[in-house]
Motif scaffolding. Structure first.
Motif, mmCIF file in Angstrom:
data_model
loop_
_atom_site.group_PDB
_atom_site.id
_atom_site.type_symbol
_atom_site.label_atom_id
_atom_site.label_comp_id
_atom_site.label_asym_id
_atom_site.label_seq_id
_atom_site.Cartn_x
_atom_site.Cartn_y
_atom_site.Cartn_z
ATOM 1 N N LYS A 64 0.811 -1.224 0.000
ATOM 2 C CA LYS A 64 0.000 0.000 0.000
ATOM 3 C C LYS A 64 0.842 1.270 0.000
ATOM 4 C CE LYS A 64 -4.308 -1.631 2.093
ATOM 5 N NZ LYS A 64 -5.334 -1.384 3.135
ATOM 6 N N PHE A 65 2.002 1.212 0.662
ATOM 7 C CA PHE A 65 2.763 2.440 0.861
ATOM 8 C C PHE A 65 4.147 2.431 0.218
ATOM 9 C CE2 PHE A 65 -0.358 2.473 4.263
ATOM 10 C CZ PHE A 65 -0.796 3.781 4.250
ATOM 11 N N ARG A 86 -1.131 5.541 -3.554
ATOM 12 C CA ARG A 86 -1.427 6.012 -4.905
ATOM 13 C C ARG A 86 -2.850 6.556 -4.994
ATOM 14 N NH1 ARG A 86 -0.921 2.495 -10.533
ATOM 15 N NH2 ARG A 86 -1.230 4.262 -11.952
ATOM 16 N N VAL A 87 -3.777 5.906 -4.297
ATOM 17 C CA VAL A 87 -5.163 6.379 -4.289
ATOM 18 C C VAL A 87 -5.287 7.634 -3.434
ATOM 19 C CG1 VAL A 87 -7.553 5.762 -3.746
ATOM 20 C CG2 VAL A 87 -5.988 4.026 -4.659
ATOM 21 N N GLY A 112 -2.598 7.827 6.190
ATOM 22 C CA GLY A 112 -2.206 7.786 4.790
ATOM 23 C C GLY A 112 -2.763 8.933 3.964
ATOM 24 N N ASP A 113 -4.060 9.193 4.093
ATOM 25 C CA ASP A 113 -4.654 10.298 3.319
ATOM 26 C C ASP A 113 -4.125 11.637 3.786
ATOM 27 O OD1 ASP A 113 -6.723 9.591 1.227
ATOM 28 O OD2 ASP A 113 -7.363 8.286 2.852
ATOM 29 N N ALA A 114 -3.934 11.786 5.090
ATOM 30 C CA ALA A 114 -3.400 13.042 5.616
ATOM 31 C C ALA A 114 -1.988 13.285 5.100
ATOM 32 C CB ALA A 114 -3.413 13.016 7.148
ATOM 33 N N MET A 115 -1.186 12.227 4.980
ATOM 34 C CA MET A 115 0.164 12.360 4.426
ATOM 35 C C MET A 115 0.112 12.883 2.991
ATOM 36 S SD MET A 115 1.882 8.817 5.826
ATOM 37 C CE MET A 115 3.225 8.896 4.629
ATOM 38 N N VAL A 253 -9.457 3.464 -13.062
ATOM 39 C CA VAL A 253 -8.664 2.241 -13.144
ATOM 40 C C VAL A 253 -7.193 2.616 -13.059
ATOM 41 C CG1 VAL A 253 -8.051 0.272 -14.587
ATOM 42 C CG2 VAL A 253 -10.428 1.073 -14.511
ATOM 43 N N LEU A 254 -6.533 2.184 -11.986
ATOM 44 C CA LEU A 254 -5.113 2.446 -11.778
ATOM 45 C C LEU A 254 -4.345 1.150 -11.972
ATOM 46 C CD1 LEU A 254 -5.348 4.609 -8.517
ATOM 47 C CD2 LEU A 254 -5.274 5.410 -10.885
#
Length: 401
Positions: A64-65, A86-87, A112-115, A253-254
């Motif tokens: 994920k990271f 990435r999302v 994660g989103d805050a980063m 789509v990624l």
């Protein structure tokens, strides 16, 4: 498991240095030797436990990271629910494009989103109701001067103090590990009533599961389903200036090849059923969830294989990021004995089974076929013009046409 006592042991210069010294691959291949080495070096059992827990989570978090995982801390439940980086970058890009300067990330998890938001120099306040999780998020956000994490109740946060809000409602039971999924949106925390009330007043983004009840999607929201490398990972709702004009349904789509998107102002109607052609298309899960199969069919010149079945068929192989393409080699009735005999004659020992619209357990079906041989094959079990059918197919790529 991450608890307060483990964090006390871990969040010291000695603890973090020891954590960074762990070879996560060596730990995975030979955990006993790693534990023995740490104990022989005189480290306390509690510190060893805390360090090994984080080392295992860091290794798991790479998917994920990426490289960032080696510099982060996690809770098990937080990692399971975390947005892929990435999302998260896609989320953050919306806020930046809308001219937002300050964001509250309510239900921030491990951060994660805050980063991703802070990486774009947005001012971010990340809030989580779990104290341990908030401490972990605070550590992960430490490299970003414009971000901070707080332990608090998302419902009590003063949203009037920020330009926009991002919600990631807890969709699992409380705790740091062995949590279970909440099936009722009414049990989410914060509640969707609160989330949608804020969304009626401020630019708001909401991360939800891809199977979220479509009947609960507000009419004014843009709903975007996201897949990463073929796996549908979330459905995001976007309100106010974060929603794109004229877009109500989107499939993003990624993949390693890049980023591609189908958008529409509404669900697209299915196209007509047609006779089975030389090729079958399997739409990406995000396209299916967004109900944009009809739009995809028009793009590739295909029709439905059967009413209500998310496979398309056509006479040409049109490469598209929104579907996998297969050439039909054989068509048989969905008869187990017949299929077993046909595969045996072809020396097939490895079988990939795809299915839609038929009551078949692929794993059990494969076991009953008892394939033997050096060959491999792909079967699509479905309905074609209403009839239960087995298709022997081969994947078509740009190099194989």
């Amino acid at each position: 498991m991450v608890e307060k006592t483990e964090l006390v042991e871990l969040l010291t210069p000695a603890g973090l240095t020891l954590l960074d010294s762990i070879d996560v691959d060596a730990l995975a291949s030979d955990p006993v030797s790693t534990v023995a080495r740490l104990r022989e070096a005189g480290h306390a059992p509690a510190l060893v436990q805390a360090v090994l827990t984080q080392a295992r989570l860091r290794r798991k978090a790479v998917t994920k990271f990426g490289d960032f995982a080696s510099r982060m801390l996690f809770t098990e439940a937080g990692l399971e629910q975390a947005t892929r980086l990435r999302v998260a970058a896609v989320h953050a890009g919306r806020f930046q494009a809308a001219g937002i300067r300050s964001v509250a990330d309510l239900g921030c998890g491990n951060g994660g989103d805050a980063m991703a938001l802070a990486a774009l120099d947005l001012d971010v306040t990340a809030v989580d109701s779990d104290e341990v999780t908030a401490v972990v998020a605070s550590y992960n956000l430490a490299p970003f001067p414009s971000a901070r994490a707080e332990h608090g109740d998302a419902a009590a946060f003063d949203v009037d103090a920020v330009d926009a809000v991002f919600f990631d409602p807890a969709r699992r039971t409380a705790g740091h590990q062995n949590t279970s999924r909440l099936t009722k949106p009414s049990d989410y925390s914060p509640s969707l009533d609160l989330v949608f009330d804020v969304a009626s007043r401020l630019p708001t983004g909401v991360k939800l599961g891809p199977g979220f009840d479509r009947e609960l999607i507000p009419a004014e929201a843009e709903a975007q389903w996201v897949s990463v490398d073929g796996q549908v990972v979330e459905m995001g709702l976007w309100f106010g200036s974060l929603a794109r004009a004229g877009v109500r349904r989107a499939a993003l789509v990624l993949s390693a090849a890049g980023s591609d998107e189908l958008v529409s102002d509404a669900d697209s109607a299915d196209v007509d059923v047609r006779e089975l052609g030389e090729f079958v298309y399997e739409p990406d899960g995000a396209v299916i969830r967004a109900r944009l199969i009809g739009q995809l069919a028009t793009q590739v010149g295909a029709g439905m294989v059967s009413d209500g079945i998310a496979y398309l068929t056509g006479d040409e192989a049109v490469q598209t990021p929104f579907a996998s393409v297969f050439r039909v080699l054989e068509r048989w009735p969905l008869d187990e004995k017949r299929i077993k005999r046909e595969l045996k004659e072809r020396g097939v020992g490895t079988v990939e089974i795809k299915k839609r619209g038929v009551d078949v357990d692929p794993a059990a079906f494969r076991k009953r076929l008892a394939p033997k041989g050096r060959g491999s094959a792909t079967l699509i079990l479905t309905r074609v013009a209403g009839r239960h059918t087995a298709l022997l197919v081969e994947r078509v790529t740009s190099d194989s046409r």
